[in-house]
Write a protein that holds these residues in place. Structure first.
Motif, short mmCIF file in Angstrom:
data_model
loop_
_atom_site.label_atom_id
_atom_site.label_comp_id
_atom_site.label_asym_id
_atom_site.label_seq_id
_atom_site.Cartn_x
_atom_site.Cartn_y
_atom_site.Cartn_z
N THR A 195 0.67 -1.29 -0.18
CA THR A 195 -0.01 -0.05 -0.07
C THR A 195 0.75 1.28 0.00
OG1 THR A 195 -0.05 -0.02 2.43
CG2 THR A 195 -2.13 -1.16 1.01
N GLU A 196 2.00 1.17 0.30
CA GLU A 196 3.07 2.34 0.24
C GLU A 196 3.21 2.72 -1.02
OE1 GLU A 196 4.31 3.90 2.94
OE2 GLU A 196 3.25 2.66 4.14
N VAL B 95 -1.13 0.73 -9.02
CA VAL B 95 -2.30 -0.13 -8.29
C VAL B 95 -3.37 0.68 -7.85
CG1 VAL B 95 -2.39 -1.86 -6.57
CG2 VAL B 95 -0.23 -1.71 -7.77
N SER B 96 -4.50 0.12 -7.95
CA SER B 96 -5.63 0.84 -7.33
C SER B 96 -5.74 0.18 -5.89
CB SER B 96 -6.93 0.63 -8.14
OG SER B 96 -6.83 1.18 -9.23
N PHE B 97 -5.89 1.11 -4.82
CA PHE B 97 -6.35 0.58 -3.47
C PHE B 97 -7.47 1.01 -3.04
CE2 PHE B 97 -1.46 0.21 -3.77
CZ PHE B 97 -1.45 -0.80 -3.22
N GLY B 98 -8.37 0.00 -2.39
CA GLY B 98 -9.67 0.54 -1.94
C GLY B 98 -9.86 0.45 -0.50
N CYS B 99 -10.22 -0.30 0.25
CA CYS B 99 -10.10 -0.76 1.51
C CYS B 99 -9.01 -0.70 2.17
CB CYS B 99 -11.19 -1.88 1.95
SG CYS B 99 -10.53 -3.62 1.45
N LYS B 100 -8.11 -1.23 1.65
CA LYS B 100 -6.72 -1.78 2.30
C LYS B 100 -6.66 -2.83 3.33
CE LYS B 100 -4.91 2.92 1.07
NZ LYS B 100 -4.31 4.00 1.54
#
Length: 100
Positions: free
Chosen positions: A22-23, A34-39
């Motif tokens: 996620t970094e 990269v798409s991040f949503g809820c993590k």
């Protein structure tokens, strides 16, 4: 620091050992990667295919495996980027849709 390459764009970032992928959101701010949503491994927005360095992303947990299979990604090379912790260099491919 370990190198992360994101295909097909060829974007590169360097992250500290043990960093969550996620970094990448901060390292590549403003660049499509990269798409991040809820993590937290519940939405499927961050599905990636590991092209090189699969062993460098830690062990895939049972919950992650089941969720990926539900989404139609049963091969070992698919991961949820938010669940990966970097232990070496990797090359990943961002999956743009949940169904190839």
């Amino acid at each position: 620091m370990f190198k992360v390459v994101i295909d097909p764009q060829g974007l590169e970032a360097r992250l500290l050992p043990g960093s969550c992928l996620t970094e990448l959101e901060f390292e590549l701010y403003g660049q499509e990667s990269v798409s991040f949503g809820c993590k937290v491994g519940a939405c499927g927005a961050c599905v990636v295919e590991v092209v090189e360095g699969l062993a460098n992303l830690g062990i895939k947990g049972c919950d992650e495996q089941r969720f990926l299979e539900t989404l139609g990604y049963s091969r070992e090379t698919f991961r949820l980027a938010c669940q990966c912790h970097l232990n070496g260099a990797v090359r990943i491919r961002a999956v743009s849709s949940l169904h190839e």
